[in-house]
Design an enzyme around this catalytic site. Sequence first.
Site, PDB file in Angstrom:
ATOM      1  N   LEU A 190       8.533  18.787   8.596  1.00 52.78           N
ATOM      2  CA  LEU A 190       9.790  18.322   7.983  1.00 52.78           C
ATOM      3  C   LEU A 190       9.717  18.403   6.453  1.00 52.78           C
ATOM      4  O   LEU A 190      10.700  18.735   5.792  1.00 52.78           O
ATOM      5  CB  LEU A 190      10.102  16.886   8.415  1.00 52.78           C
ATOM      6  CG  LEU A 190      10.285  16.676   9.931  1.00 52.78           C
ATOM      7  CD1 LEU A 190      10.505  15.206  10.260  1.00 52.78           C
ATOM      8  CD2 LEU A 190      11.470  17.500  10.434  1.00 52.78           C
ATOM      9  N   LYS A 232       0.832  -1.221   0.000  1.00 49.92           N
ATOM     10  CA  LYS A 232       0.000   0.000   0.000  1.00 49.92           C
ATOM     11  C   LYS A 232       0.858   1.259   0.000  1.00 49.92           C
ATOM     12  O   LYS A 232       0.669   2.143  -0.825  1.00 49.92           O
ATOM     13  CB  LYS A 232      -0.906   0.004   1.231  1.00 49.92           C
ATOM     14  CG  LYS A 232      -1.570   1.347   1.503  1.00 49.92           C
ATOM     15  CD  LYS A 232      -2.489   1.316   2.696  1.00 49.92           C
ATOM     16  CE  LYS A 232      -1.807   1.487   4.018  1.00 49.92           C
ATOM     17  NZ  LYS A 232      -1.598   2.888   4.448  1.00 49.92           N
ATOM     18  N   ASN A 233       1.772   1.344   0.954  1.00 46.27           N
ATOM     19  CA  ASN A 233       2.499   2.609   1.127  1.00 46.27           C
ATOM     20  C   ASN A 233       3.533   2.853   0.035  1.00 46.27           C
ATOM     21  O   ASN A 233       3.974   3.985  -0.155  1.00 46.27           O
ATOM     22  CB  ASN A 233       3.107   2.692   2.521  1.00 46.27           C
ATOM     23  CG  ASN A 233       2.023   2.857   3.576  1.00 46.27           C
ATOM     24  OD1 ASN A 233       0.912   3.253   3.253  1.00 46.27           O
ATOM     25  ND2 ASN A 233       2.348   2.530   4.815  1.00 46.27           N
ATOM     26  N   ASP A 266       3.319  -0.217  12.270  1.00 46.31           N
ATOM     27  CA  ASP A 266       2.111  -0.760  11.635  1.00 46.31           C
ATOM     28  C   ASP A 266       1.840  -2.221  12.043  1.00 46.31           C
ATOM     29  O   ASP A 266       0.765  -2.752  11.758  1.00 46.31           O
ATOM     30  CB  ASP A 266       2.219  -0.657  10.097  1.00 46.31           C
ATOM     31  CG  ASP A 266       2.292   0.786   9.633  1.00 46.31           C
ATOM     32  OD1 ASP A 266       1.906   1.681  10.409  1.00 46.31           O
ATOM     33  OD2 ASP A 266       2.752   1.022   8.500  1.00 46.31           O
ATOM     34  N   CYS A 321      -4.850  12.665  12.708  1.00 40.81           N
ATOM     35  CA  CYS A 321      -5.713  11.509  12.503  1.00 40.81           C
ATOM     36  C   CYS A 321      -5.741  10.683  13.766  1.00 40.81           C
ATOM     37  O   CYS A 321      -5.189  11.071  14.793  1.00 40.81           O
ATOM     38  CB  CYS A 321      -5.273  10.697  11.298  1.00 40.81           C
ATOM     39  SG  CYS A 321      -3.868   9.657  11.627  1.00 40.81           S
ATOM     40  N   VAL A 332       6.685   5.648  17.802  1.00 37.44           N
ATOM     41  CA  VAL A 332       6.592   6.403  16.540  1.00 37.44           C
ATOM     42  C   VAL A 332       5.391   7.367  16.552  1.00 37.44           C
ATOM     43  O   VAL A 332       5.526   8.541  16.213  1.00 37.44           O
ATOM     44  CB  VAL A 332       6.521   5.447  15.329  1.00 37.44           C
ATOM     45  CG1 VAL A 332       6.377   6.229  14.024  1.00 37.44           C
ATOM     46  CG2 VAL A 332       7.759   4.563  15.274  1.00 37.44           C
ATOM     47  N   PRO A 341       2.238  16.164  12.000  1.00 41.30           N
ATOM     48  CA  PRO A 341       2.534  17.412  11.298  1.00 41.30           C
ATOM     49  C   PRO A 341       3.298  17.169   9.992  1.00 41.30           C
ATOM     50  O   PRO A 341       3.719  16.038   9.717  1.00 41.30           O
ATOM     51  CB  PRO A 341       3.419  18.178  12.286  1.00 41.30           C
ATOM     52  CG  PRO A 341       4.017  17.141  13.166  1.00 41.30           C
ATOM     53  CD  PRO A 341       3.058  15.978  13.205  1.00 41.30           C
TER      54      PRO A 341
HETATM   55  N1  EPU Z   1       6.532  13.686  11.789  1.00 41.01           N
HETATM   56  C1  EPU Z   1       6.756  14.988  12.153  1.00 41.01           C
HETATM   57  N2  EPU Z   1       6.885  15.944  11.163  1.00 41.01           N
HETATM   58  C2  EPU Z   1       6.801  15.628   9.841  1.00 41.01           C
HETATM   59  C3  EPU Z   1       6.588  14.272   9.479  1.00 41.01           C
HETATM   60  C4  EPU Z   1       6.460  13.330  10.487  1.00 41.01           C
HETATM   61  O1  EPU Z   1       6.814  15.299  13.352  1.00 41.01           O
HETATM   62  O2  EPU Z   1       6.913  16.532   8.993  1.00 41.01           O
HETATM   63  C5  EPU Z   1       6.383  12.653  12.845  1.00 41.01           C
HETATM   64  C6  EPU Z   1       5.000  11.992  12.807  1.00 41.01           C
HETATM   65  O3  EPU Z   1       4.034  12.771  13.476  1.00 41.01           O
HETATM   66  C7  EPU Z   1       5.265  10.655  13.458  1.00 41.01           C
HETATM   67  C8  EPU Z   1       6.689  10.340  13.017  1.00 41.01           C
HETATM   68  O4  EPU Z   1       7.258  11.584  12.600  1.00 41.01           O
HETATM   69  O5  EPU Z   1       5.201  10.763  14.859  1.00 41.01           O
HETATM   70  C9  EPU Z   1       6.789   9.335  11.884  1.00 41.01           C
HETATM   71  O6  EPU Z   1       5.997   9.760  10.805  1.00 41.01           O
HETATM   72  P1  EPU Z   1       6.362   9.452   9.273  1.00 41.01           P
HETATM   73  O7  EPU Z   1       6.447  10.739   8.553  1.00 41.01           O
HETATM   74  O8  EPU Z   1       7.516   8.529   9.227  1.00 41.01           O
HETATM   75  O9  EPU Z   1       5.071   8.668   8.816  1.00 41.01           O
HETATM   76  P2  EPU Z   1       4.196   8.934   7.506  1.00 41.01           P
HETATM   77  O10 EPU Z   1       5.060   9.145   6.348  1.00 41.01           O
HETATM   78  O11 EPU Z   1       3.145   9.924   7.785  1.00 41.01           O
HETATM   79  C10 EPU Z   1       4.138   6.421   6.801  1.00 41.01           C
HETATM   80  C11 EPU Z   1       3.085   5.398   6.525  1.00 41.01           C
HETATM   81  C12 EPU Z   1       2.422   4.968   7.824  1.00 41.01           C
HETATM   82  C13 EPU Z   1       3.494   4.391   8.748  1.00 41.01           C
HETATM   83  C14 EPU Z   1       4.591   5.449   8.973  1.00 41.01           C
HETATM   84  C15 EPU Z   1       5.751   4.945   9.811  1.00 41.01           C
HETATM   85  C16 EPU Z   1       2.373   6.077   4.318  1.00 41.01           C
HETATM   86  C17 EPU Z   1       1.301   6.592   3.444  1.00 41.01           C
HETATM   87  N3  EPU Z   1       2.089   5.969   5.616  1.00 41.01           N
HETATM   88  O12 EPU Z   1       3.471   7.535   7.385  1.00 41.01           O
HETATM   89  O13 EPU Z   1       1.508   3.933   7.481  1.00 41.01           O
HETATM   90  O14 EPU Z   1       2.929   4.051   9.990  1.00 41.01           O
HETATM   91  O15 EPU Z   1       5.124   5.877   7.699  1.00 41.01           O
HETATM   92  O16 EPU Z   1       6.310   3.810   9.258  1.00 41.01           O
HETATM   93  O17 EPU Z   1       3.437   5.739   3.838  1.00 41.01           O
HETATM   94  C18 EPU Z   1      -0.346   2.508   7.824  1.00 41.01           C
HETATM   95  O18 EPU Z   1      -0.076   1.996   6.739  1.00 41.01           O
HETATM   96  O19 EPU Z   1      -1.193   2.032   8.625  1.00 41.01           O
HETATM   97  C19 EPU Z   1       0.338   3.748   8.196  1.00 41.01           C
HETATM   98  C20 EPU Z   1      -0.112   4.579   9.149  1.00 41.01           C
END
Ligand code: EPU
Length: 442
Positions: free
Chosen positions: A125, A19-20, A309, A116, A331, A122
């Site tokens: 980054l 999916k991701n 996940d 969510c 996380v 946020p």
């Molecule tokens: N974070 C920040 N600032 C940012 C970006 C992230 O503080 O600008 C924080 C987030 O709030 C979180 C942490 O960093 O606490 C990690 O977030 P990350 O950006 O790595 O996650 P994401 O890219 O939003 C993807 C997956 C998630 C998965 C996470 C971690 C996608 C579409 N989603 O999310 O997938 O849990 O990486 O591996 O790629 C799922 O499939 O159920 C799912 C939630």
Amino acid sequence: MQVWGGHQLQGHVRISGAKNAALVIMAGALLCSGDCRIRNVPLLADVERMSQVLSALGIILKRHGDTGEILDINASEILTSKAPYELVTQLRASFFAIGPILARLGIAQMPLPGGCAIGARPVDLHVRGLQAMGAEVQIEHGICNAYVPGRNGRLQGAKIYLDSPSVGATETLMMAATLADGETIIENAAREPEVVDLANFCNAMGAEIHGAGTSTITIVGVSQLHSIDYTIIPDRIETGTFLVAGAITRSEFTLSPVAPDHLFPVIAKMREMGITIIEEGADCLRILRAEKLKATDIETLPYPGFPTDMQAPFMALLALAEGDSLINESVFENRLRHASELNRLGADIRVKGNTAFVRGVPILSGAPVIGTDLRASAALVLAGLAAEGQTTIQGLHHLDRGYDRFDLKLQQLGAKIFRVAAPSPDVELLTNNSNSPVSVSH
Ligand code: EPU
């Protein structure tokens, strides 16, 4: 969804594309002004939503193949730089398209995806990285307005350090840097397999991305990318979820195609619990019937640590292990809400802050439960497969976002699982009745 527990599973399960990886590769297709053919695309509500976002930008998409697993995307023209609010707020991954839109058009207007069910999430980054590459970014009225000043509208290569190895920020910036002027270095980059898949996809189109899968990614900007036919990697979280289904029901079956390397921490933890998993060839796993499940501790971490996940599915499994386990979710700040629902099935789990203390119980018993997010809903189905009697799980829409025909695949393994009528609005209200907003997006 209704599940009658206590039935052993057997046979073979076919794992879908990740999916991701699919979601971000769909965004990555915007970098290319030619045709992109993407194979092994999973059948998911989130993929459907991402398609709608891209269509709203004027991109041409066509799904075909026996099960619709082939997706053709043509982004020769991006008709607008403004993504629709209603769609972006429903799907976090669509925000990642800000990178390629800005790289292609020099301007992008993206509604903020918002928080969510699992945390505030946020995008600071992403924004800071784009600013380092020369973009002017302003957030006004909930919209992230970004443009590249200067005559050629081209982002500039930059040295970027991420405060934490965010998957989405790494992907956004990697895509943006692909068409930038000069070299970009992303330090403390995410190492997830989906980041590597995106880099491979971009490189196959002619990008120059080096080091994906390590903490330092170097991208040498190119002026344009060419057409591509690309196959997405198998979904490691779907694979892990089915491994837990096998362990929790004390069953033996095979799973393929899989990438065992991507599941290293999950398989290691399952082996620690006394579960036997055998690699049969390069892309097939067999799980053997477990006699006894032993307790273990887990801490979720960025890859190659234990995946957040898989935390909810593991909580269901540890609920039935012998002994006490400790789960630390590091996380996301609000991703233990399934504990109370598992307790409704007879689990003994206490939550303090981001830690769950799981005291293993010998049996679970079926009850009505509500899934609060995608992985939580899957965990409740897994618990239901092991519980005595009938478990009714509300929140089916979460499952359909991220698991490709989950109920059907479980049925094919012999599970007694059935879809029933959609949840009533009352149930939706209940789901939303928590301290955190529940505009769920993954
Ligand atoms: N974070 C920040 N600032 C940012 C970006 C992230 O503080 O600008 C924080 C987030 O709030 C979180 C942490 O960093 O606490 C990690 O977030 P990350 O950006 O790595 O996650 P994401 O890219 O939003 C993807 C997956 C998630 C998965 C996470 C971690 C996608 C579409 N989603 O999310 O997938 O849990 O990486 O591996 O790629 C799922 O499939 O159920 C799912 C939630």
